[in-house]
Design a protein around this motif. Sequence first.
Motif, PDB file in Angstrom:
ATOM      1  N   GLU A  90     -10.279 -95.588 -93.798  1.00 40.02           N
ATOM      2  CA  GLU A  90      -9.073 -94.910 -93.301  1.00 40.02           C
ATOM      3  C   GLU A  90      -9.295 -94.320 -91.905  1.00 40.02           C
ATOM      4  OE1 GLU A  90      -9.274 -94.772 -97.702  1.00 40.02           O
ATOM      5  OE2 GLU A  90     -10.622 -94.024 -96.164  1.00 40.02           O
ATOM      6  N   ARG A  91     -10.435 -93.691 -91.701  1.00 45.59           N
ATOM      7  CA  ARG A  91     -10.681 -93.001 -90.428  1.00 45.59           C
ATOM      8  C   ARG A  91     -11.158 -93.929 -89.319  1.00 45.59           C
ATOM      9  NH1 ARG A  91     -14.138 -88.902 -89.631  1.00 45.59           N
ATOM     10  NH2 ARG A  91     -15.782 -89.918 -90.812  1.00 45.59           N
ATOM     11  N   LEU A  92     -12.002 -94.920 -89.683  1.00 47.35           N
ATOM     12  CA  LEU A  92     -12.625 -95.741 -88.649  1.00 47.35           C
ATOM     13  C   LEU A  92     -12.273 -97.219 -88.728  1.00 47.35           C
ATOM     14  CD1 LEU A  92     -16.203 -94.179 -88.871  1.00 47.35           C
ATOM     15  CD2 LEU A  92     -14.325 -93.505 -87.361  1.00 47.35           C
ATOM     16  N   GLY A  93     -11.662 -97.628 -89.842  1.00 45.16           N
ATOM     17  CA  GLY A  93     -11.315 -99.033 -90.011  1.00 45.16           C
ATOM     18  C   GLY A  93     -12.503 -99.918 -90.350  1.00 45.16           C
TER      19      GLY A  93
ATOM     20  N   GLY B 275     -24.179-105.535 -93.325  1.00 44.87           N
ATOM     21  CA  GLY B 275     -23.387-105.096 -92.182  1.00 44.87           C
ATOM     22  C   GLY B 275     -24.266-104.687 -91.014  1.00 44.87           C
ATOM     23  N   ARG B 276     -23.781-104.941 -89.822  1.00 46.27           N
ATOM     24  CA  ARG B 276     -24.515-104.585 -88.613  1.00 46.27           C
ATOM     25  C   ARG B 276     -24.153-103.168 -88.191  1.00 46.27           C
ATOM     26  NH1 ARG B 276     -28.861-106.760 -86.888  1.00 46.27           N
ATOM     27  NH2 ARG B 276     -28.283-106.536 -84.712  1.00 46.27           N
ATOM     28  N   VAL B 277     -25.185-102.439 -87.767  1.00 44.49           N
ATOM     29  CA  VAL B 277     -25.000-101.062 -87.336  1.00 44.49           C
ATOM     30  C   VAL B 277     -25.771-100.834 -86.037  1.00 44.49           C
ATOM     31  CG1 VAL B 277     -24.651-100.167 -89.673  1.00 44.49           C
ATOM     32  CG2 VAL B 277     -26.956-100.225 -88.710  1.00 44.49           C
TER      33      VAL B 277
ATOM     34  N   TRP C 297     -17.829-102.308 -81.450  1.00 43.94           N
ATOM     35  CA  TRP C 297     -18.532-101.218 -82.120  1.00 43.94           C
ATOM     36  C   TRP C 297     -17.607-100.035 -82.331  1.00 43.94           C
ATOM     37  CZ3 TRP C 297     -23.012-102.000 -84.385  1.00 43.94           C
ATOM     38  CH2 TRP C 297     -23.808-103.053 -83.948  1.00 43.94           C
ATOM     39  N   VAL C 298     -17.682 -99.443 -83.521  1.00 43.89           N
ATOM     40  CA  VAL C 298     -16.886 -98.266 -83.853  1.00 43.89           C
ATOM     41  C   VAL C 298     -17.861 -97.127 -84.111  1.00 43.89           C
ATOM     42  CG1 VAL C 298     -15.267 -97.255 -85.488  1.00 43.89           C
ATOM     43  CG2 VAL C 298     -15.094 -99.684 -84.900  1.00 43.89           C
ATOM     44  N   GLN C 299     -17.775 -96.089 -83.290  1.00 38.31           N
ATOM     45  CA  GLN C 299     -18.658 -94.941 -83.444  1.00 38.31           C
ATOM     46  C   GLN C 299     -18.204 -94.084 -84.620  1.00 38.31           C
ATOM     47  OE1 GLN C 299     -21.491 -94.259 -81.576  1.00 38.31           O
ATOM     48  NE2 GLN C 299     -21.834 -92.719 -83.160  1.00 38.31           N
TER      49      GLN C 299
ATOM     50  N   ALA D 117     -23.008 -96.231 -85.412  1.00 36.05           N
ATOM     51  CA  ALA D 117     -21.835 -97.020 -85.050  1.00 36.05           C
ATOM     52  C   ALA D 117     -21.868 -98.279 -85.903  1.00 36.05           C
ATOM     53  CB  ALA D 117     -21.849 -97.380 -83.569  1.00 36.05           C
ATOM     54  N   TYR D 118     -20.700 -98.810 -86.207  1.00 41.20           N
ATOM     55  CA  TYR D 118     -20.572 -99.974 -87.075  1.00 41.20           C
ATOM     56  C   TYR D 118     -19.918-101.119 -86.315  1.00 41.20           C
ATOM     57  CZ  TYR D 118     -21.664 -96.682 -90.734  1.00 41.20           C
ATOM     58  OH  TYR D 118     -22.303 -95.746 -91.504  1.00 41.20           O
ATOM     59  N   ALA D 119     -20.421-102.324 -86.560  1.00 41.31           N
ATOM     60  CA  ALA D 119     -19.820-103.509 -85.948  1.00 41.31           C
ATOM     61  C   ALA D 119     -18.504-103.807 -86.648  1.00 41.31           C
ATOM     62  CB  ALA D 119     -20.766-104.698 -86.076  1.00 41.31           C
TER      63      ALA D 119
END
Length: 113
Positions: A34-37, A44-46, A90-92, A83-85
């Motif tokens: 919800e917050r970061l999508g 998963g890549r981080v 990238w999403v912090q 952060a997530y790919a």
Amino acid sequence: MPYDLDDDLDDAFRTRRRQAHDLDHINTYYRLPERLGVRVAVGGRVRWTDREGTIVDTAGTYLRVLLDGDTEPVTRQATSNMAYASPTGWVQATRLPDPYATAAPSSTLVHRP
């Protein structure tokens, strides 16, 4: 021993079930979709601080991340310097807002007789 294979399958099943439970908790508690999508998942890549890696396991409410170039995974918190790919880049991650931060300090409350 013909049943050794069954034990290995049982262990793998228990590991996957534990990981699914931990990942569901992390995604739900931090409200990452919800917050970061993004949704955290094994594979998963981080990016932790300035190093990239892959989520390889969970440890309760923490992620086990194998950083590129390392041989052993490290345990990291899901939102601290992470952060997530995503398909768009990238999403912090951000920490959850402190629910008590908006409360007025007790020294500013007006006491009336």
